[in-house]
Each structure stands twice: as C-alpha cells, then as structure tokens.
Design a protein around this motif. Sequence first.
Motif, PDB file in Angstrom:
ATOM      1  N   HIS A  32       0.827  -1.203   0.000  1.00 29.12           N
ATOM      2  CA  HIS A  32       0.000   0.000   0.000  1.00 29.12           C
ATOM      3  C   HIS A  32       0.868   1.262   0.000  1.00 29.12           C
ATOM      4  O   HIS A  32       0.712   2.140  -0.835  1.00 29.12           O
ATOM      5  CB  HIS A  32      -0.926  -0.023   1.216  1.00 29.12           C
ATOM      6  N   ARG A  33       1.799   1.337   0.945  1.00 28.39           N
ATOM      7  CA  ARG A  33       2.620   2.556   1.061  1.00 28.39           C
ATOM      8  C   ARG A  33       3.541   2.741  -0.135  1.00 28.39           C
ATOM      9  O   ARG A  33       3.772   3.851  -0.577  1.00 28.39           O
ATOM     10  CB  ARG A  33       3.449   2.516   2.352  1.00 28.39           C
ATOM     11  N   ARG A  35       3.120   1.558  -3.259  1.00 30.96           N
ATOM     12  CA  ARG A  35       2.326   1.919  -4.423  1.00 30.96           C
ATOM     13  C   ARG A  35       1.910   3.381  -4.352  1.00 30.96           C
ATOM     14  O   ARG A  35       1.985   4.120  -5.317  1.00 30.96           O
ATOM     15  CB  ARG A  35       1.072   1.053  -4.465  1.00 30.96           C
ATOM     16  N   GLN A  36       1.468   3.773  -3.155  1.00 33.11           N
ATOM     17  CA  GLN A  36       1.029   5.139  -2.937  1.00 33.11           C
ATOM     18  C   GLN A  36       2.158   6.125  -3.262  1.00 33.11           C
ATOM     19  O   GLN A  36       1.925   7.221  -3.741  1.00 33.11           O
ATOM     20  CB  GLN A  36       0.654   5.247  -1.452  1.00 33.11           C
TER      21      GLN A  36
END
Length: 436
Positions: A32-33, A35-36
């Motif tokens: 998540h982090r 990709r973000q």
Amino acid sequence: MSAPLFQAVRGMNDILPDEHLYFSFIKKVVRHRCRQAGFRRITTPVMENVELFQRGLGDATDIVEKEMFVFTSNSGKRMALRPEGTAGVVRSYLQNGMQQLPQPVELYYIEPFFRYSRPQKGRFRQFHQFGFEVIGENDPALDAQVIYLAHRINQDLGVADKLQLQINTIGCKECRGAYREALVNYYIGKERSLCGDCKNRLNRNPLRLLDCKVEDCRILASIAPKFENSICDKCKAFHALVLEYLDAFQIPYVKNPQLVRGLDYYTNTVFEFWSRKEGAQNATGGGGRYDGLVELMGGQPTPGVGYAAGIERTIEYMKESGIRAPSKDKVHVFVAQLGLPAKKRAMTLIPKLRELGIYTLGAIGKASMKAQMGLADKFKAQYAIIMGQIEVQEEKAIIRDMTKGSQEIIPYDTVIEVLEKKLGRDKLETHRLWEE
Ligand code: AMP
C-alpha cells in the motif's frame, strides 16, 4: 512420541498460519505505502552468479567473506543464494535497460534472502525482507523520502515508537579514501588490542572497525579520528540537507558517526532503525545511498538510494509491543448437516455463501451433529445453519445465533438473504479479481 524423521534445515523456519497473519499484514502495508509513493514491484531470482555479490557488496564484507550460501551448479558455475536485495535489483535495472525509463526508477520488493550465519534470536539462514530502491537521481530529498517511507511503514505497523533512526554519512569515494588512510594510520601500533576480525579488516575495510561490538575495539574506535575532519564540502552540504528534510518530515534521528553499515557500495547517507531498548543491538532495517554501485556493475555512473527491513525482526518488535496482526479469518457461518440430502444441500450452499464474501466453514465428513456443533464453537462461528432430513423435506433450515444460543427456523430459499442481513451486506468483502 518419537522425533519426526525429517526436520527443517537449520536456521530455516516454516511460516505457520498464525505467523502468516503477520506476514500478510506487513506485505499489505508495504504494498500500500510503496504503491502510494509511486514504487513498482520487482522480483529477482533467488540465485545469482556469485561474482555479482563479490563485486557489488565487496570482497571484504562479512556477507561475502563468510555469510553466503555458495555452491557450484551442475554446469560448474559458482552460484550464490542472494544474501540481500540491492545487487540483484541493480543487475536487473541494467539488464532490462531501465536507464531508458524516466528517472529515478522506483522499485520495491518483498522476498526471502539467505545468509549462512550462526542461527540465533532474530537471525536465521532464510529470512525475509521488504525493501525499496530509488535509482537514477542524486538528490538529498530522495534519501529523506526513502527514510520517510520506511518510517511511515513502521508507524503503520505500530513499531515506530519502539525504534530510533540512527544516521550518518560516510562521504564519497574521495573523502572516504582520505579518511580510510587516517584511520589506518591511527591504528598502526594498536593492532595487538584489536579483536581477530578487526585485525583482518584493518587493511581491507578499516571503516568496519568503527562499529565493532568488542569492548577493546569500541574504546579504540571512540577516540579514533572523526570523519567530520575528512569530509569534503560537497558531502557535508548533502548530509546537512538530508537532515534538514528529515526535520521537515518531523522524523526524529540520532546522529551516529560510528554507523558505517557493512557493505562497500554505500556513499554519503547510511541509516538504520534501532531498538530504543537499552542494550538491544538488533536493527529492524537499514539502508543508504549507493552512487557508485551501478558503475561497479558495469553501467554508466548512476546514483541510487535504498532501504531494506527484516520481516521476522519487525514481527518480533510487533509482538513485543503487544501488536496483533489483524485477521480476516473470522468465521461468519458454520453449515452443519445430517443425512445425504442435507449434505448435498450443504455442499452447494457453502460455496454460494463464500462467493458472497460470507466466511463459511462446514464439516462435510461423517461427523455427528454434536461434533459439528462442537467445531462451530471451536471456530467461533457467529451463526450456524443446521439441516437434517426433516428440514430438507420441509424446505427449511435452522439458523442458530452461536453467541446468543438462540435459533429459528426459516425457509431454505431465504437463508442467503437472512445471513446477508444479519452480517451486514456492506461489511462483507467479496473478492473482485478484476477491477477497472
Ligand atoms: P542488513 O542489510 O544486513 O542491515 O539487513 C537489513 C535487515 O534485515 C536487518 O536489520 C534485519 O532486520 C534483517 N536481517 C538481516 N540478516 C538477517 C538474518 N540473518 N536473519 C533475520 N533477519 C535478518
């Protein structure tokens, strides 16, 4: 009970289902982090030619000298199981022409690694790391961004407060060269007080003498010449900016002039996250800038900066902090049945419920109704659907609220609707495999 015939290889562990809850959660946070932040995932093979690591990490490093699993392949080539991630990623960057992409190229990985060191607490022969690399640009803001990303992940995992960022600069090839010389001169005549490892390292990798843990070596290191007297203006300004950006991110750090990290490829920034606990030496992760590495691997001079963290060690810190990995394995429904017609119904009902995101279990074996209800209890199912011969004949099913202990009879064709209502349709997570 006699010991099983086979045991896992020393230093290599099974990841059992309870442990996987942590692994899955960490992977989810990292994905998540990263990709973000615009990173894309890469996986390189677990095996590379041994020269890749010898060249990239340096011959005089602990990893290359004594911690690699090295073997000869069937065709006589010397291979190594990868002990770390950066060398392979840089190889792939060059091999796949990633220099042609817009720079910097930002990649992350979550993989197993192998080191032939003595297994002990928090140290295994097969372990897992997540890490990220930013290749192709040299700006102190990128160093700070990489540290920020690592810190943000630590926060998500609930371990940031337990850890302390230690940071240092080891300069560029030029100013570090001058410093190496100053160090070697300082140690002349003091060799007898050094431990065996440090005696060996003195001429090959003198910076490593600064982070030796042996008492006498530590005393000598504490009064050794300081890098701040050798650092060039450019590296000094670069480091000052990294620290300024960290201040802007409000990430607390400790300046540690003795932090060198083991590997040859680092330049300028080096950093690690250490436990705040007194006496604990175990870092969860570390990284730094490696402006010389791509060239060392045969590419055009290309800067880079990266970070890697140990997953097993991060899990240890999570557990020490009382943090439990969230589990989605809460059982919504247990389908219990008796008799062939009811069994047939259960067999088709269970996958239907699962497709709707209702986490459903059922014992389709020969267990008695009592044993099945015992299982429903054991798995802490919220509801049980119970069907016997009579229920099937009457097109009915019993729905039992397992916490309240109450139950009602409902028409069989309303089972799905009733369950969806009771569980809250919007709370159910269906797995859409393809998304726009
Ligand atoms: P390093 O690049 O060697 O500093 O490794 C980065 C992180 O990986 C360390 O801070 C540890 O969390 C983890 N790590 C390194 N070696 C091992 C090992 N043998 N067993 C378990 N974790 C390790």
